[in-house]
Write a protein that holds these residues in place. Structure first.
Motif, mmCIF file in Angstrom:
data_model
loop_
_atom_site.group_PDB
_atom_site.id
_atom_site.type_symbol
_atom_site.label_atom_id
_atom_site.label_comp_id
_atom_site.label_asym_id
_atom_site.label_seq_id
_atom_site.Cartn_x
_atom_site.Cartn_y
_atom_site.Cartn_z
ATOM 1 N N GLY A 14 0.789 -1.220 0.000
ATOM 2 C CA GLY A 14 0.000 0.000 0.000
ATOM 3 C C GLY A 14 0.822 1.271 0.000
ATOM 4 N N CYS A 15 2.139 1.146 0.202
ATOM 5 C CA CYS A 15 2.997 2.331 0.347
ATOM 6 C C CYS A 15 4.102 2.423 -0.688
ATOM 7 N N ILE A 16 4.603 1.288 -1.148
ATOM 8 C CA ILE A 16 5.893 1.263 -1.842
ATOM 9 C C ILE A 16 5.896 2.078 -3.131
ATOM 10 N N GLU A 17 4.779 2.106 -3.854
ATOM 11 C CA GLU A 17 4.764 2.866 -5.103
ATOM 12 C C GLU A 17 4.956 4.357 -4.845
ATOM 13 N N LYS A 18 4.265 4.880 -3.851
ATOM 14 C CA LYS A 18 4.388 6.311 -3.561
ATOM 15 C C LYS A 18 5.801 6.648 -3.125
ATOM 16 N N VAL A 19 6.415 5.777 -2.329
ATOM 17 C CA VAL A 19 7.776 6.021 -1.841
ATOM 18 C C VAL A 19 8.777 6.032 -2.991
ATOM 19 N N GLN A 38 19.217 4.739 4.995
ATOM 20 C CA GLN A 38 18.091 3.839 5.281
ATOM 21 C C GLN A 38 16.802 4.640 5.259
ATOM 22 N N LEU A 39 15.865 4.205 4.420
ATOM 23 C CA LEU A 39 14.590 4.913 4.258
ATOM 24 C C LEU A 39 13.466 3.893 4.372
ATOM 25 N N ASP A 40 12.576 4.076 5.326
ATOM 26 C CA ASP A 40 11.502 3.107 5.525
ATOM 27 C C ASP A 40 10.553 3.083 4.335
ATOM 28 N N GLY A 41 9.962 1.911 4.097
ATOM 29 C CA GLY A 41 9.063 1.737 2.972
ATOM 30 C C GLY A 41 7.635 2.131 3.238
ATOM 31 N N ASP A 42 7.368 2.727 4.407
ATOM 32 C CA ASP A 42 5.989 3.078 4.762
ATOM 33 C C ASP A 42 5.649 4.540 4.503
ATOM 34 N N GLY A 43 6.584 5.283 3.930
ATOM 35 C CA GLY A 43 6.299 6.658 3.555
ATOM 36 C C GLY A 43 6.489 7.691 4.635
ATOM 37 N N GLN A 44 7.013 7.313 5.807
ATOM 38 C CA GLN A 44 7.179 8.269 6.901
ATOM 39 C C GLN A 44 8.382 9.187 6.714
ATOM 40 N N ILE A 50 1.623 5.864 5.405
ATOM 41 C CA ILE A 50 0.676 5.972 4.294
ATOM 42 C C ILE A 50 -0.397 4.893 4.373
ATOM 43 N N ALA A 51 0.031 3.663 4.656
ATOM 44 C CA ALA A 51 -0.907 2.532 4.708
ATOM 45 C C ALA A 51 -0.323 1.472 5.625
ATOM 46 N N GLY A 52 -1.149 0.476 5.970
ATOM 47 C CA GLY A 52 -0.671 -0.596 6.826
ATOM 48 C C GLY A 52 -0.598 -0.154 8.281
ATOM 49 N N THR A 53 -0.074 -1.048 9.117
ATOM 50 C CA THR A 53 0.044 -0.757 10.543
ATOM 51 C C THR A 53 1.401 -1.176 11.049
ATOM 52 N N SER A 54 1.863 -0.523 12.095
ATOM 53 C CA SER A 54 3.134 -0.872 12.718
ATOM 54 C C SER A 54 2.994 -2.182 13.477
ATOM 55 N N TYR A 55 4.087 -2.970 13.497
ATOM 56 C CA TYR A 55 4.056 -4.233 14.238
ATOM 57 C C TYR A 55 4.146 -4.002 15.741
ATOM 58 N N LEU A 56 4.491 -2.775 16.155
ATOM 59 C CA LEU A 56 4.659 -2.501 17.575
ATOM 60 C C LEU A 56 3.326 -2.137 18.219
ATOM 61 N N ASP A 57 2.477 -3.160 18.436
ATOM 62 C CA ASP A 57 1.279 -2.946 19.226
ATOM 63 C C ASP A 57 1.680 -2.938 20.706
ATOM 64 N N PHE A 58 0.708 -2.857 21.596
ATOM 65 C CA PHE A 58 1.041 -2.726 23.025
ATOM 66 C C PHE A 58 1.879 -3.899 23.523
ATOM 67 N N LYS A 59 1.454 -5.114 23.202
ATOM 68 C CA LYS A 59 2.170 -6.301 23.667
ATOM 69 C C LYS A 59 3.584 -6.349 23.118
ATOM 70 N N ASN A 60 3.727 -6.124 21.811
ATOM 71 C CA ASN A 60 5.053 -6.162 21.200
ATOM 72 C C ASN A 60 5.928 -5.016 21.694
ATOM 73 N N SER A 61 5.330 -3.873 22.013
ATOM 74 C CA SER A 61 6.099 -2.733 22.514
ATOM 75 C C SER A 61 6.721 -3.049 23.876
ATOM 76 N N ILE A 62 5.952 -3.712 24.754
ATOM 77 C CA ILE A 62 6.489 -4.093 26.060
ATOM 78 C C ILE A 62 7.654 -5.059 25.901
ATOM 79 N N TRP A 63 7.473 -6.057 25.051
ATOM 80 C CA TRP A 63 8.540 -7.038 24.810
ATOM 81 C C TRP A 63 9.767 -6.372 24.204
ATOM 82 N N TYR A 64 9.541 -5.450 23.270
ATOM 83 C CA TYR A 64 10.637 -4.725 22.621
ATOM 84 C C TYR A 64 11.438 -3.930 23.643
ATOM 85 N N MET A 65 10.752 -3.216 24.530
ATOM 86 C CA MET A 65 11.438 -2.424 25.541
ATOM 87 C C MET A 65 12.255 -3.304 26.487
ATOM 88 N N MET A 66 11.705 -4.458 26.867
ATOM 89 C CA MET A 66 12.432 -5.370 27.744
ATOM 90 C C MET A 66 13.713 -5.850 27.086
#
Length: 242
Positions: free
Chosen positions: A21-26, A91-97, A205-221
């Motif tokens: 959903g993002c790569i063409e615009k990027v 390094q440039l993310d493929g999500d358009g940010q 631009i589109a899609g969702t980040s993989y860092l939801d609440f549960k994954n964010s806690i695990w990531y921080m740990m």
């Protein structure tokens, strides 16, 4: 005097996992408005139409057969850059940010300071907003300061980063290197010089980040464990600080 763009070879690497959903615009933005920069999309085993879009549009891309994660995608891009003799990797993310208009500012900062990495920072000259995500980012900033003798990185989670040739080889071929905040702490303690440049970032631009609440806690740990404990047993290359 020749400009930076005419004396240095710059490669933009775009890790992409399920970014149909993002790569063409990027990529279209790069090809239309920033043709002075080479790029390669790293399709990291996407299960959506990312690969089909890249092939259909004739983009320059590498197709990884399985999902290797961000670290694996970055490593593949760095090896590509090293093979073709690039001086810098962005390094440039493929999500358009990330906005490519800041690339020249980042290169100028690297040339001016002689640093190894420049981070496109949302918080170089601006304060972090108060929300759960930014509180986590601030805690990681403090953790890095504590373990590096007070060295400050305001935007430790920014994925917009410029690397010089030395870092291209290290991130491409050393297993210890990943594009995460704990590696920044490790690199600072190895004597690597890191600077930041103020940038503005867009909403995904589109899609969702993989860092939801549960994954964010695990990531921080994981990050805290690596910053406070694991980095001290990681092998340091010859000539690095002990």
């Amino acid at each position: 005097m020749a400009s930076i763009k005419t004396i240095s070879k710059i490669l933009i690497i775009i890790p992409a996992y399920n970014e149909a959903g993002c790569i063409e615009k990027v990529v279209d933005n790069l090809e239309k408005n920033y043709p002075q920069y080479d790029y390669v999309v790293i399709n990291d085993g996407s299960t959506d139409d990312t690969r089909k879009i890249c092939a259909r549009r004739g983009y320059n891309f590498m197709d990884l057969p399985v999902n290797t994660g961000l670290s694996g995608a970055i490593k593949s891009g760095m090896r590509y850059a090293n093979y073709y003799g690039y001086d810098y990797v962005l390094q440039l993310d493929g999500d358009g940010q990330h906005d490519p208009k800041y690339i020249e500012d980042m290169i100028t900062e690297m040339e001016r300071t002689g640093c190894d990495i420049v981070i496109g920072s949302r918080f170089k000259t601006k304060r972090k907003p108060v929300n759960s995500r930014m509180i986590g980012s601030q805690l990681l900033t403090y953790a890095i300061m504590i373990t590096t003798g007070g060295k400050y990185i305001g935007d430790v989670t920014s994925g917009m980063r410029l690397f010089n040739k030395r870092m291209i080889k290290r991130f491409g071929y050393d297993i210890n290197y990943s594009p995460e905040p704990d590696t920044l702490a490790y690199l600072l303690n190895c004597g690597v010089k890191i600077e930041e440049v103020q940038v503005e970032m867009h909403e995904r631009i589109a899609g969702t980040s993989y860092l939801d609440f549960k994954n964010s806690i695990w990531y921080m740990m994981k990050m805290f464990f690596s910053i406070f404990i694991f980095q001290w047993v990681r092998k340091r290359e010859k000539g690095d600080k002990k």
